[in-house]
Write a protein that holds these residues in place. Sequence first.
Motif, mmCIF file in Angstrom:
data_model
loop_
_atom_site.group_PDB
_atom_site.id
_atom_site.type_symbol
_atom_site.label_atom_id
_atom_site.label_comp_id
_atom_site.label_asym_id
_atom_site.label_seq_id
_atom_site.Cartn_x
_atom_site.Cartn_y
_atom_site.Cartn_z
ATOM 1 N N LEU B 177 0.832 -1.198 0.000
ATOM 2 C CA LEU B 177 0.000 0.000 0.000
ATOM 3 C C LEU B 177 0.870 1.254 0.000
ATOM 4 O O LEU B 177 0.530 2.256 -0.612
ATOM 5 N N GLN B 178 2.004 1.172 0.690
ATOM 6 C CA GLN B 178 2.936 2.302 0.682
ATOM 7 C C GLN B 178 3.388 2.593 -0.741
ATOM 8 O O GLN B 178 3.391 3.733 -1.197
ATOM 9 N N GLU B 179 3.760 1.511 -1.442
ATOM 10 C CA GLU B 179 4.195 1.643 -2.822
ATOM 11 C C GLU B 179 3.099 2.256 -3.674
ATOM 12 O O GLU B 179 3.345 3.131 -4.496
ATOM 13 N N GLU B 180 1.894 1.773 -3.436
ATOM 14 C CA GLU B 180 0.781 2.237 -4.231
ATOM 15 C C GLU B 180 0.541 3.723 -3.985
ATOM 16 O O GLU B 180 0.297 4.487 -4.910
ATOM 17 N N MET B 181 0.633 4.128 -2.710
ATOM 18 C CA MET B 181 0.448 5.526 -2.367
ATOM 19 C C MET B 181 1.518 6.360 -3.076
ATOM 20 O O MET B 181 1.225 7.411 -3.631
ATOM 21 N N ASP B 182 2.733 5.837 -3.050
ATOM 22 C CA ASP B 182 3.834 6.514 -3.714
ATOM 23 C C ASP B 182 3.526 6.747 -5.190
ATOM 24 O O ASP B 182 3.739 7.831 -5.721
ATOM 25 N N LYS B 183 3.017 5.667 -5.826
ATOM 26 C CA LYS B 183 2.697 5.752 -7.255
ATOM 27 C C LYS B 183 1.623 6.799 -7.509
ATOM 28 O O LYS B 183 1.731 7.597 -8.426
ATOM 29 N N ILE B 184 0.578 6.769 -6.674
ATOM 30 C CA ILE B 184 -0.524 7.714 -6.875
ATOM 31 C C ILE B 184 -0.015 9.141 -6.691
ATOM 32 O O ILE B 184 -0.319 10.030 -7.480
ATOM 33 N N ILE B 185 0.802 9.345 -5.654
ATOM 34 C CA ILE B 185 1.352 10.691 -5.409
ATOM 35 C C ILE B 185 2.131 11.164 -6.631
ATOM 36 O O ILE B 185 1.952 12.285 -7.103
ATOM 37 N N LYS B 186 2.964 10.262 -7.159
ATOM 38 C CA LYS B 186 3.786 10.656 -8.303
ATOM 39 C C LYS B 186 2.928 10.932 -9.526
ATOM 40 O O LYS B 186 3.152 11.901 -10.247
ATOM 41 N N ALA B 187 1.941 10.052 -9.745
ATOM 42 C CA ALA B 187 1.080 10.226 -10.909
ATOM 43 C C ALA B 187 0.335 11.549 -10.812
ATOM 44 O O ALA B 187 0.147 12.245 -11.805
ATOM 45 N N GLN B 188 -0.094 11.917 -9.585
ATOM 46 C CA GLN B 188 -0.829 13.171 -9.436
ATOM 47 C C GLN B 188 0.114 14.354 -9.511
ATOM 48 O O GLN B 188 -0.244 15.402 -10.048
ATOM 49 N N MET B 211 -6.455 10.040 -1.094
ATOM 50 C CA MET B 211 -7.054 9.005 -0.255
ATOM 51 C C MET B 211 -8.092 8.173 -1.006
ATOM 52 O O MET B 211 -8.202 6.978 -0.789
ATOM 53 N N VAL B 212 -8.852 8.839 -1.880
ATOM 54 C CA VAL B 212 -9.936 8.112 -2.555
ATOM 55 C C VAL B 212 -9.402 6.954 -3.410
ATOM 56 O O VAL B 212 -9.804 5.812 -3.219
ATOM 57 N N PRO B 213 -8.451 7.237 -4.318
ATOM 58 C CA PRO B 213 -7.947 6.095 -5.110
ATOM 59 C C PRO B 213 -7.233 5.064 -4.253
ATOM 60 O O PRO B 213 -7.297 3.866 -4.533
ATOM 61 N N LEU B 214 -6.570 5.524 -3.184
ATOM 62 C CA LEU B 214 -5.852 4.583 -2.328
ATOM 63 C C LEU B 214 -6.833 3.639 -1.648
ATOM 64 O O LEU B 214 -6.644 2.423 -1.598
ATOM 65 N N LEU B 215 -7.912 4.229 -1.138
ATOM 66 C CA LEU B 215 -8.925 3.426 -0.452
ATOM 67 C C LEU B 215 -9.590 2.466 -1.438
ATOM 68 O O LEU B 215 -9.773 1.280 -1.151
ATOM 69 N N LEU B 216 -9.905 2.996 -2.625
ATOM 70 C CA LEU B 216 -10.542 2.152 -3.636
ATOM 71 C C LEU B 216 -9.642 0.988 -4.001
ATOM 72 O O LEU B 216 -10.097 -0.153 -4.107
ATOM 73 N N ALA B 218 -7.318 -0.326 -2.209
ATOM 74 C CA ALA B 218 -7.231 -1.266 -1.090
ATOM 75 C C ALA B 218 -8.452 -2.174 -1.066
ATOM 76 O O ALA B 218 -8.348 -3.383 -0.840
ATOM 77 N N LEU B 219 -9.614 -1.591 -1.328
ATOM 78 C CA LEU B 219 -10.846 -2.388 -1.331
ATOM 79 C C LEU B 219 -10.822 -3.410 -2.459
ATOM 80 O O LEU B 219 -11.173 -4.577 -2.281
ATOM 81 N N ARG B 220 -10.355 -2.938 -3.652
ATOM 82 C CA ARG B 220 -10.318 -3.843 -4.790
ATOM 83 C C ARG B 220 -9.344 -4.992 -4.524
ATOM 84 O O ARG B 220 -9.597 -6.144 -4.811
ATOM 85 N N ARG B 221 -8.201 -4.604 -3.899
ATOM 86 C CA ARG B 221 -7.198 -5.597 -3.558
ATOM 87 C C ARG B 221 -7.774 -6.656 -2.616
ATOM 88 O O ARG B 221 -7.539 -7.849 -2.776
ATOM 89 N N ALA B 222 -8.542 -6.183 -1.654
ATOM 90 C CA ALA B 222 -9.144 -7.099 -0.684
ATOM 91 C C ALA B 222 -10.056 -8.090 -1.398
ATOM 92 O O ALA B 222 -10.030 -9.296 -1.144
ATOM 93 N N ASP B 223 -10.842 -7.542 -2.314
ATOM 94 C CA ASP B 223 -11.783 -8.370 -3.049
ATOM 95 C C ASP B 223 -11.040 -9.414 -3.884
ATOM 96 O O ASP B 223 -11.350 -10.610 -3.851
ATOM 97 N N ASP B 224 -10.017 -8.943 -4.612
ATOM 98 C CA ASP B 224 -9.220 -9.843 -5.460
ATOM 99 C C ASP B 224 -8.539 -10.914 -4.631
ATOM 100 O O ASP B 224 -8.509 -12.090 -5.000
ATOM 101 N N LEU B 225 -7.998 -10.491 -3.498
ATOM 102 C CA LEU B 225 -7.262 -11.450 -2.665
ATOM 103 C C LEU B 225 -8.206 -12.533 -2.153
ATOM 104 O O LEU B 225 -7.858 -13.708 -2.115
ATOM 105 N N ALA B 226 -9.419 -12.109 -1.772
ATOM 106 C CA ALA B 226 -10.389 -13.083 -1.272
ATOM 107 C C ALA B 226 -10.666 -14.149 -2.330
ATOM 108 O O ALA B 226 -10.677 -15.348 -2.046
ATOM 109 N N VAL B 227 -10.846 -13.688 -3.585
ATOM 110 C CA VAL B 227 -11.105 -14.632 -4.679
ATOM 111 C C VAL B 227 -9.898 -15.552 -4.874
ATOM 112 O O VAL B 227 -10.036 -16.767 -5.003
ATOM 113 N N ALA B 228 -8.701 -14.940 -4.855
ATOM 114 C CA ALA B 228 -7.489 -15.726 -5.091
ATOM 115 C C ALA B 228 -7.277 -16.763 -3.993
ATOM 116 O O ALA B 228 -6.852 -17.885 -4.254
ATOM 117 N N MET B 229 -7.596 -16.396 -2.741
ATOM 118 C CA MET B 229 -7.422 -17.351 -1.641
ATOM 119 C C MET B 229 -8.395 -18.500 -1.782
ATOM 120 O O MET B 229 -8.064 -19.658 -1.554
#
Lengths: 280, 272
Positions: B177-188, B211-216, B218-229
């Motif tokens: 998530l840190q990495e992702e935040m970093d990416k979003i910050i840079k992209a913005q 925060m909005v894309p980061l939260l989204l 994270a939620l998408r990741r949670a959903d994907d991970l649940a399916v993958a598990m």
Amino acid sequence: MNGMLTLRDVHFAYADGTPALQGVSLDIPRGGKTAIVGANGAGKSTLFLTLNGTLRPSQGEIKLDGRLMTYGRRDLEQWRRQVGLVFQDPDVQLFSASVEQDISFGPLNMGLTEDEVRRRVEEALIATGTEPLRNRPVHALSYGQKKRVSIAGVYAMQPDVMVLDEPLAWLDPAGQQEILALLAQLHRAGTTLVMAVHQMDVVADWADMVIVLQAGQVIYQGAPQGVLAQQERLLSVGLTPPWPVQVFHDLRLAGLPLEGEPPLTRAALTEQIVRAWPKK
Amino acid sequence: MSGNFIVGQYIPGTSPLHKLDPRTKLIMVFAYTIGLFFLPTWLPVLLAGIPLGIAVYASRLPWRYLLLGLRPLWILLVITFLLHLLGGSSTAPPAPEDVWATLGPWTITGTGAATGFTTVLRLAWLFSAASLLTLTTSPMMVTHGLERLLGPLKRWRFPAHELAMMTSIALRFIPTLQEEMDKIIKAQAARGSSWRYGSWTRRAQALVALMVPLLLSALRRADDLAVAMEARGYQGGEGRTAHHPLQMTRIDRWLLIITALAGITIILWRWA
């Protein structure tokens, strides 16, 4: 054809009403190398999730080894043991603290004895060349390494069928070759392979069966030659033919009297050109 | 970003402290924390640093790591000390012989200084003990230890396995998530937005946009991970192979007995 996985008239729509599969019927032959191709949004990923029971179709039936699958706990367990799914984005799949732990996740879920779990993890580490990474945290791996580890995690479950969603995506050419070599090795060991691919050149080289999906429907299932050589048809469903096919058509347009079917490989194309050359 | 030294991040090793069963370490830290608050005055609290010192020695980690771990805490420690020093510890007017000095409305008393010192020491010991636990125990082992310790509660439907699984997943995804935040910050930032500059309202807007894309995601990741598990056959703790059975050694048992005896001693002493 000895159908390992058989789908008959499978329908699936997402909760927001988007239809993803609309009457899919197909056969995955045992021991085969099946490529599933189709533009983005054609339903490949959805199809894959139905192949091991993760998504439940609203209509239609799926047979595994000739047995109709129900969605009871026992059936699902069996199903996931036999059909392993490798996701496109390894970050979706890998979540444990270390490589070794992640690979052990599937076998542990199967309730195997601890010795057996250890044995399988070792085997998967060696077979996929991830042995040197065993104690590394998964988030510190490179993209290609993550791909290998996610394949190792499914390999350790020793499925009869391994289904891979675009295993070559975002890899450089060397990384793609590595994954293809690994898949060839798994295939020799007896695993039935199904994979989604975008590069038709890879399909031409690799697959012995092609399934073309368009808008949630199977529009072709058969030998690669039967569809890959048809430039117009591929273009009409948003796919690019293998480059030898394109060059074949270009040369013909330019007046070179090439004969026969468009070739799928470089060697076949060269041979046709050499044969046509003196006539010009 | 994730390459920096992170407070309390696990440092692999083979020291005696690393080798202890995570359950032993968890119980000891827990007991130590409770014990600290039972100790009444500064001297016993100061002496409570001795077992901590022994533990640091046994961990074979550089002392620097623990001091670094205390660094984010030091402002809190200073404020705590000052509050006690200036405010005194009681509401009653202080005894004249206790008063050291008077600074305007504040009276500095010996009692205040002693309480301040005690509290600061308590916090420092507590924090050091906790970071010593995470420095010498991998997150996975902490989770296993917790799962086993809370295991008996499963009988009352306490979700020990789920809790442990959740913790380990959360730990795994912090760097991602840190990495992702970093990416979003840079992209913005590439499109001219930044929450580091500009007026407060602009910064607040930029922060929301972050925060909005980061939260989204994270939620998408949670959903994907649940399916993958699920795709890998996960159906909860039931029917899974018990993994890494933890093994207590003689040293573990000895340490637990010593901890228990120390606890009993403190309780008896406070009772009397």
